[in-house]
Scaffold this motif. Structure first.
Motif, PDB file in Angstrom:
ATOM      1  N   SER B   5      33.106 -24.623  -6.510  1.00  0.00           N
ATOM      2  CA  SER B   5      34.021 -23.799  -7.307  1.00  0.00           C
ATOM      3  C   SER B   5      34.990 -24.633  -8.122  1.00  0.00           C
ATOM      4  O   SER B   5      35.610 -24.130  -9.060  1.00  0.00           O
ATOM      5  CB  SER B   5      34.814 -22.876  -6.383  1.00  0.00           C
ATOM      6  OG  SER B   5      35.703 -23.638  -5.578  1.00  0.00           O
ATOM      7  N   ASP B 121      44.469 -13.282 -12.084  1.00  0.00           N
ATOM      8  CA  ASP B 121      43.419 -14.204 -12.538  1.00  0.00           C
ATOM      9  C   ASP B 121      43.464 -15.513 -11.749  1.00  0.00           C
ATOM     10  O   ASP B 121      42.441 -16.004 -11.284  1.00  0.00           O
ATOM     11  CB  ASP B 121      43.579 -14.512 -14.029  1.00  0.00           C
ATOM     12  CG  ASP B 121      43.218 -13.321 -14.921  1.00  0.00           C
ATOM     13  OD1 ASP B 121      42.603 -12.363 -14.424  1.00  0.00           O
ATOM     14  OD2 ASP B 121      43.572 -13.354 -16.120  1.00  0.00           O
ATOM     15  N   TYR B 122      44.674 -16.084 -11.605  1.00  0.00           N
ATOM     16  CA  TYR B 122      44.782 -17.401 -10.971  1.00  0.00           C
ATOM     17  C   TYR B 122      44.604 -17.346  -9.445  1.00  0.00           C
ATOM     18  O   TYR B 122      44.450 -18.378  -8.796  1.00  0.00           O
ATOM     19  CB  TYR B 122      46.071 -18.111 -11.395  1.00  0.00           C
ATOM     20  CG  TYR B 122      45.843 -18.874 -12.699  1.00  0.00           C
ATOM     21  CD1 TYR B 122      45.652 -18.181 -13.901  1.00  0.00           C
ATOM     22  CD2 TYR B 122      45.731 -20.265 -12.715  1.00  0.00           C
ATOM     23  CE1 TYR B 122      45.387 -18.863 -15.083  1.00  0.00           C
ATOM     24  CE2 TYR B 122      45.465 -20.952 -13.891  1.00  0.00           C
ATOM     25  CZ  TYR B 122      45.292 -20.248 -15.073  1.00  0.00           C
ATOM     26  OH  TYR B 122      45.017 -20.927 -16.240  1.00  0.00           O
ATOM     27  N   GLU B 124      41.996 -16.037  -8.364  1.00  0.00           N
ATOM     28  CA  GLU B 124      40.519 -16.062  -8.272  1.00  0.00           C
ATOM     29  C   GLU B 124      40.016 -15.015  -7.291  1.00  0.00           C
ATOM     30  O   GLU B 124      39.079 -15.244  -6.511  1.00  0.00           O
ATOM     31  CB  GLU B 124      40.017 -17.452  -7.860  1.00  0.00           C
ATOM     32  CG  GLU B 124      40.192 -18.508  -8.920  1.00  0.00           C
ATOM     33  CD  GLU B 124      39.205 -18.379 -10.085  1.00  0.00           C
ATOM     34  OE1 GLU B 124      38.450 -17.378 -10.136  1.00  0.00           O
ATOM     35  OE2 GLU B 124      39.191 -19.282 -10.948  1.00  0.00           O
ATOM     36  N   PHE B 127      36.055 -14.060  -7.577  1.00  0.00           N
ATOM     37  CA  PHE B 127      35.187 -15.134  -7.110  1.00  0.00           C
ATOM     38  C   PHE B 127      35.361 -15.366  -5.612  1.00  0.00           C
ATOM     39  O   PHE B 127      34.385 -15.485  -4.866  1.00  0.00           O
ATOM     40  CB  PHE B 127      35.470 -16.427  -7.893  1.00  0.00           C
ATOM     41  CG  PHE B 127      34.575 -17.553  -7.502  1.00  0.00           C
ATOM     42  CD1 PHE B 127      33.291 -17.623  -8.012  1.00  0.00           C
ATOM     43  CD2 PHE B 127      34.982 -18.515  -6.589  1.00  0.00           C
ATOM     44  CE1 PHE B 127      32.435 -18.641  -7.632  1.00  0.00           C
ATOM     45  CE2 PHE B 127      34.131 -19.536  -6.196  1.00  0.00           C
ATOM     46  CZ  PHE B 127      32.863 -19.602  -6.729  1.00  0.00           C
ATOM     47  N   ASN B 128      36.603 -15.409  -5.175  1.00  0.00           N
ATOM     48  CA  ASN B 128      36.847 -15.688  -3.754  1.00  0.00           C
ATOM     49  C   ASN B 128      36.326 -14.579  -2.847  1.00  0.00           C
ATOM     50  O   ASN B 128      35.867 -14.846  -1.738  1.00  0.00           O
ATOM     51  CB  ASN B 128      38.349 -15.914  -3.521  1.00  0.00           C
ATOM     52  CG  ASN B 128      38.800 -17.255  -4.078  1.00  0.00           C
ATOM     53  OD1 ASN B 128      37.976 -18.142  -4.330  1.00  0.00           O
ATOM     54  ND2 ASN B 128      40.095 -17.401  -4.304  1.00  0.00           N
ATOM     55  N   SER B 140      29.939 -21.478  -8.643  1.00  0.00           N
ATOM     56  CA  SER B 140      30.636 -20.816  -9.744  1.00  0.00           C
ATOM     57  C   SER B 140      29.847 -20.992 -11.028  1.00  0.00           C
ATOM     58  O   SER B 140      29.467 -22.099 -11.403  1.00  0.00           O
ATOM     59  CB  SER B 140      32.023 -21.421  -9.930  1.00  0.00           C
ATOM     60  OG  SER B 140      32.571 -21.000 -11.168  1.00  0.00           O
ATOM     61  N   SER B 143      34.460 -19.036 -13.398  1.00  0.00           N
ATOM     62  CA  SER B 143      35.342 -18.038 -12.795  1.00  0.00           C
ATOM     63  C   SER B 143      36.568 -17.865 -13.685  1.00  0.00           C
ATOM     64  O   SER B 143      36.609 -18.371 -14.809  1.00  0.00           O
ATOM     65  CB  SER B 143      35.721 -18.487 -11.387  1.00  0.00           C
ATOM     66  OG  SER B 143      36.538 -19.637 -11.459  1.00  0.00           O
ATOM     67  N   THR B 145      39.461 -19.174 -13.683  1.00  0.00           N
ATOM     68  CA  THR B 145      40.272 -20.349 -14.037  1.00  0.00           C
ATOM     69  C   THR B 145      39.495 -21.654 -14.121  1.00  0.00           C
ATOM     70  O   THR B 145      40.082 -22.684 -14.447  1.00  0.00           O
ATOM     71  CB  THR B 145      41.403 -20.549 -12.994  1.00  0.00           C
ATOM     72  OG1 THR B 145      40.819 -20.924 -11.743  1.00  0.00           O
ATOM     73  CG2 THR B 145      42.223 -19.274 -12.829  1.00  0.00           C
TER      74      THR B 145
END
Lengths: 315, 315, 315
Positions: B5, B121-122, B124, B127-128, B140, B143, B145
């Motif tokens: 990631s 957004d930051y 994640e 994705f997480n 990834s 993603s 960021t």
């Protein structure tokens, strides 16, 4: 096997479940069978589990897979016979299915019901025309009235996880905001009626499924009564068969909770997915120890692989 | 490797670059490793290079690949916890990711930021959550960021084409008409800060990236000063981190031209693509001898293949 | 073979037809040729037959296949040179094609004409730029003015099913409600003009194809006269070349019926599909014994496989 559209296409459901569980133990043993054989997966509607699990099953068998989202990557199909095609449909299902049969050894088709015309949906016109015109073996990836790969995966899951010889299985209606097809409950019911289980359907009055699918089931309108002593609970919303495709009320009290599990035999909770959390099924159930929904979805691979294997053997 | 990631997931970036360049010389040597292993590529956003290069990498390794455009071929996912899903989302990421993990040995996920809520957004979150719920190794595919496969390909390209032991690498901001994510520059910066290069970021005032990604970089607001003596120029637009997702001005004079190359060390010009010609980067650069953007895109295959190989080895 | 864009790219069309028919007898004999070779199929427009038959052909040859619906899974491509890309296009065809050439050994491209600007369409700008910039062998999956894989499949079908040494082949215009490209009739005409057949085009006045494609053909405005003694009838609508892209009238009487077949030599009826029933071609023809449209579509596999085989041999 030349057609897999309902439980009636299966000579011996117990043998098919056993085959699936054997494939789960040894997924790659039959790759010679699928070599140079092509599966075409044709979607007239969206799909996640069916799309991925059936691909995976075919790849496990050594097959090639082609996926076609006919509505998005192709064009609108004409389904009616005898019409002058001067409207928005670009190709007749007669040609489309016929041509796909030239490119594939086995075809999987997904086609949802419109939920507007019961007679049309229950005639399975689209699915049956595909079968008729493509002239190769066809697997239903969910049709207007049935979802047999799901039901087979459900039976595999029950067989795999049951703690008693003849478990009590309860299909319980769940709330939803949109009118959903009867395909999954129809199909689950007709498989359970043929399986070695004690099968009950719990539902609000008015949500009776078409009787063709529920011969032998106990139909109970009191959810608590139905859940008592249950080993497996199958949660699913469906819209009414009569008046067709309607939602008859909110019935929010039908959502399954941990409280309701107390009267069961520590029941395992199933759902075909996708599930709307806290509407159909509570977070506490889905994130708790009784939910087997992800495991159940995993078994979709072995259901598809058992069916495809029998079809490959019949080519 | 169980997760790719960010640069922080890589034990030794030099070793990974070497592995990638070795695979480029001998792409098909590891096909036993991928046999009967399945990569699912899940796209919540469009993709060309990532889609094709990661497929190609997996095929080179003997893997099966399933591609899912979840938004188009499936349905909208719910990302928030605890909500009543009575709106437009059809399936929760908890179930969707969990199920995909049943069908794939490795999953790649692309999920862009919304650019409206920086904290979200930051974090994640999307994705997480995929990583958390799918329970298989995840790559990834960009993603909110970061875009680590791109950054690895960039480092491979620099390593492959550098003429000096420790090249000067300049990331220079470029104009654009739409607010773009910071994922590519964030990611490039954090990789370059760990690589054996002299790394400078050139940008108009106000476009400072989040400091977490730029530790060790020279940040310069005068493009000419930054470009002086550069061996590699990485051209990229990004929107502001503060105020988040904003365009602060046209800054058309920041577009790279041949004239600006004169003060460099005959710099090679890079871009992650897609690039808007004559807005971000001039025709004369892209069609001239200094552009290595297509070659750089080609190296996406070896970046993905090196990562997938390490993941396969850890299964 | 490095390019398959028209009949002019084929050294010997009879040899290619023979090769295709040989592959039809023995589809899997050349899988070493395609091993670790990748075909990318890039669609700027919808496709059913071309998509599936070309995939199947490549799989038969042992190739890997990647399908990209660039418009839906990627983004809009800029085709014009020298423009400032500050509009809706996200990537220039120069980069897009160049990058795809990094990921594929052979590329297939489908790009329909706009039917608004004849000069632009007939310059084959999009297709030719793909060829120019991707730098790998390219197969046309139908371009603005030609559909050579279709025409090759048509010739294979005629060769396979003809009862006389030199059959009479009639391309007959058919009615439609939408202006359609000239690609299929152009291409069919230029292949038939080079094949060992007696070739006639029947059409209403005003639908003359561009003369470049019809050198050697008999052009007849009376359908009955043209059909007399025909062995094969190729039914197809097209819009006018002048005024470009226009429909000049309904001409409903041009739809082929069984009645019209009586004056033929029990002609076999062909169509590239999709066909609009009872507008272009009557149900009675399509469901009757003279129609070979599904068989013809099946031959698309062997056309594509013969072309891909020659390209693989030239890599």
């Amino acid at each position: 096997m030349k057609l897999f559209s309902s439980v009636n296409d299966v000579a011996n459901i117990n043998a098919l479940v056993k085959e699936a569980l054997k494939l789960k133990q040894n997924p790659y043993a039959n790759q010679d069978l699928g070599k140079n054989k092509t599966l075409a997966l044709v979607f007239l509607n969206p799909s996640l589990r069916t799309r991925m699990s059936t691909q995976k099953a075919a790849l496990n068998l050594g097959m090639n897979v082609m996926v076609l989202n006919i509505d998005k990557e192709g064009w609108a199909l004409e389904l009616r016979d005898g019409v002058i095609m001067d409207g928005s449909t670009v190709e007749h299902i007669r040609e489309a299915a016929g041509v796909m049969g030239q490119y594939a050894d086995i075809i999987g088709v997904r086609s949802f019901p419109g939920l507007r015309n019961r007679e049309e949906d229950y005639s399975e016109m689209i699915f049956n025309k595909f079968v008729q015109f493509c002239k190769v073996p066809v697997v239903s990836l969910e049709s207007a009235t049935r979802h047999p790969l799901q039901s087979l995966a459900d039976l595999i899951t029950i067989e795999e996880l049951k703690n008693v010889a003849r478990p009590k299985v309860v299909l319980t209606w769940a709330p939803h905001i949109k009118p959903l097809p009867q395909a999954v409950p129809n199909s689950f019911a007709e498989w359970m009626c043929k399986a070695d289980v004690d099968f009950t359907i719990a539902q609000p009055k008015g949500y009776e499924l078409c009787a063709d699918f529920t011969q032998g089931a106990n139909i109970i309108y009191d959810q608590d009564e139905a859940l008592t002593g249950a080993d497996f609970i199958y949660v699913k919303n469906w819209s009414a068969y009569e008046p067709y495709g309607n939602i008859l009320g909110k019935n929010e009290e039908w959502m399954l909770t941990n409280e309701k599990l107390k009267i069961t035999n520590d029941a395992k909770v199933m759902h075909c997915l996708p599930v709307r959390r806290n509407l159909e099924l509570s977070d506490e159930i889905l994130d708790g120890p009784n939910s087997i929904v992800v495991h159940e979805a995993g078994n979709r691979v072995w259901a598809a692989q058992a069916v495809l294997k029998q079809m490959l053997e019949s080519l």
